[in-house]
Write a protein that holds these residues in place. Structure first.
Motif, PDB file in Angstrom:
ATOM      1  N   THR A  18       0.825  -1.205   0.000  1.00  0.00           N
ATOM      2  CA  THR A  18       0.000   0.000   0.000  1.00  0.00           C
ATOM      3  C   THR A  18       0.856   1.250   0.000  1.00  0.00           C
ATOM      4  N   SER A  19       0.197   2.349  -0.253  1.00  0.00           N
ATOM      5  CA  SER A  19       0.834   3.663  -0.183  1.00  0.00           C
ATOM      6  C   SER A  19       0.296   4.383   1.058  1.00  0.00           C
TER       7      SER A  19
ATOM      8  N   THR B 176      -6.788   6.623   3.501  1.00  0.00           N
ATOM      9  CA  THR B 176      -8.183   6.418   3.085  1.00  0.00           C
ATOM     10  C   THR B 176      -8.822   5.284   3.879  1.00  0.00           C
ATOM     11  N   TYR B 177      -8.094   4.190   4.047  1.00  0.00           N
ATOM     12  CA  TYR B 177      -8.597   3.040   4.796  1.00  0.00           C
ATOM     13  C   TYR B 177      -8.906   3.418   6.246  1.00  0.00           C
ATOM     14  N   LEU B 178      -7.965   4.105   6.899  1.00  0.00           N
ATOM     15  CA  LEU B 178      -8.168   4.470   8.297  1.00  0.00           C
ATOM     16  C   LEU B 178      -9.320   5.454   8.461  1.00  0.00           C
TER      17      LEU B 178
ATOM     18  N   ILE C 118      -4.110  10.502  12.714  1.00  0.00           N
ATOM     19  CA  ILE C 118      -3.831   9.530  11.657  1.00  0.00           C
ATOM     20  C   ILE C 118      -2.483   9.828  11.003  1.00  0.00           C
ATOM     21  N   GLU C 119      -2.182  11.096  10.792  1.00  0.00           N
ATOM     22  CA  GLU C 119      -0.942  11.466  10.105  1.00  0.00           C
ATOM     23  C   GLU C 119       0.292  10.996  10.871  1.00  0.00           C
ATOM     24  N   THR C 120       0.259  11.100  12.193  1.00  0.00           N
ATOM     25  CA  THR C 120       1.391  10.628  12.995  1.00  0.00           C
ATOM     26  C   THR C 120       1.530   9.114  12.883  1.00  0.00           C
TER      27      THR C 120
ATOM     28  N   GLY D  69      -2.657   8.067  -4.100  1.00  0.00           N
ATOM     29  CA  GLY D  69      -2.120   9.104  -3.229  1.00  0.00           C
ATOM     30  C   GLY D  69      -0.625   9.328  -3.382  1.00  0.00           C
ATOM     31  N   ILE D  70      -0.056   8.885  -4.480  1.00  0.00           N
ATOM     32  CA  ILE D  70       1.371   9.082  -4.725  1.00  0.00           C
ATOM     33  C   ILE D  70       1.595  10.546  -5.123  1.00  0.00           C
TER      34      ILE D  70
END
Length: 194
Positions: free
Chosen positions: A36-37, A43-45, A62-64, A106-107
């Motif tokens: 995954t990326s 998106t999943y979380l 989430i970002e952390t 999301g790349i």
């Protein structure tokens, strides 16, 4: 008897809200199961949080969590993007389809540009697609009448363009008279690059 129970056989229980530990466990299980990326993990979380909520009543960071997975090497956008791009090209898809797929994963734009296939790989991909779908010299256009052949070429051309190849490259493959001509065209690009 409850009407809802009578029709469904059972009632669905709502899943328990997530806490920080359970969210991290879900993320870890996801990256262990799927290449995954960072964007796909995000998106999943977010989807899981939307479905189940968060027990503390606040939005988790989430970002952390994603950054820690990137730092640990669990998520690698470049490796994921390279594998995805190579897979698409090997299956016959063109540069535009590669770019769209990587963007939806999301790349980052600069990485998408680096991962774009070169001319030789794009030529090889369009030939792979033509061979797989029996387009151009791989098909049987000679058996059709002139009008039917023209319509068939137009449909083939449209299919190649939809697969992400540019129009000139698609036309070159569809209008090629022999397979050898296409192989020479691919070899020519490989020789120019290296």
């Amino acid at each position: 008897m409850n009407d809802e129970r009578a029709t469904s056989g059972h009632t669905r229980r709502r899943a328990k809200p997530l806490d920080r530990n359970r969210l991290e466990e879900l993320a870890l299980a996801y990256v262990a199961r799927f290449a995954t990326s960072a964007g796909k993990l995000r998106t999943y979380l977010r989807r899981k949080l939307h479905e189940r909520g968060f027990v503390d009543g606040e939005e988790p960071d989430i970002e952390t969590l994603i950054s820690s997975f990137v730092d640990k090497g669990y998520v690698d956008d470049e490796a994921y993007g390279r594998a995805k791009a190579n897979d698409l090209v090997a299956r016959g898809y063109g540069g535009r389809r590669v770019e769209q797929t990587l963007r939806s994963a999301g790349i980052a734009e600069d990485l998408r540009e680096v991962l774009q296939p070169d001319e030789a790989h794009m030529r090889q991909a369009v030939v792979v697609l033509a061979r797989k779908r029996r387009f151009g010299p791989f098909g049987r256009l000679g058996e059709a009448g002139a009008e039917d052949a023209r319509k068939l070429r137009e449909k083939q051309l449209a299919a190649v363009v939809r697969a992400g190849h540019d129009f000139d490259m698609a036309r070159r493959v569809i209008e090629a008279s022999t397979v050898e001509e296409l192989e020479e065209w691919v070899t020519e690009a490989s020789d120019e690059l290296g």
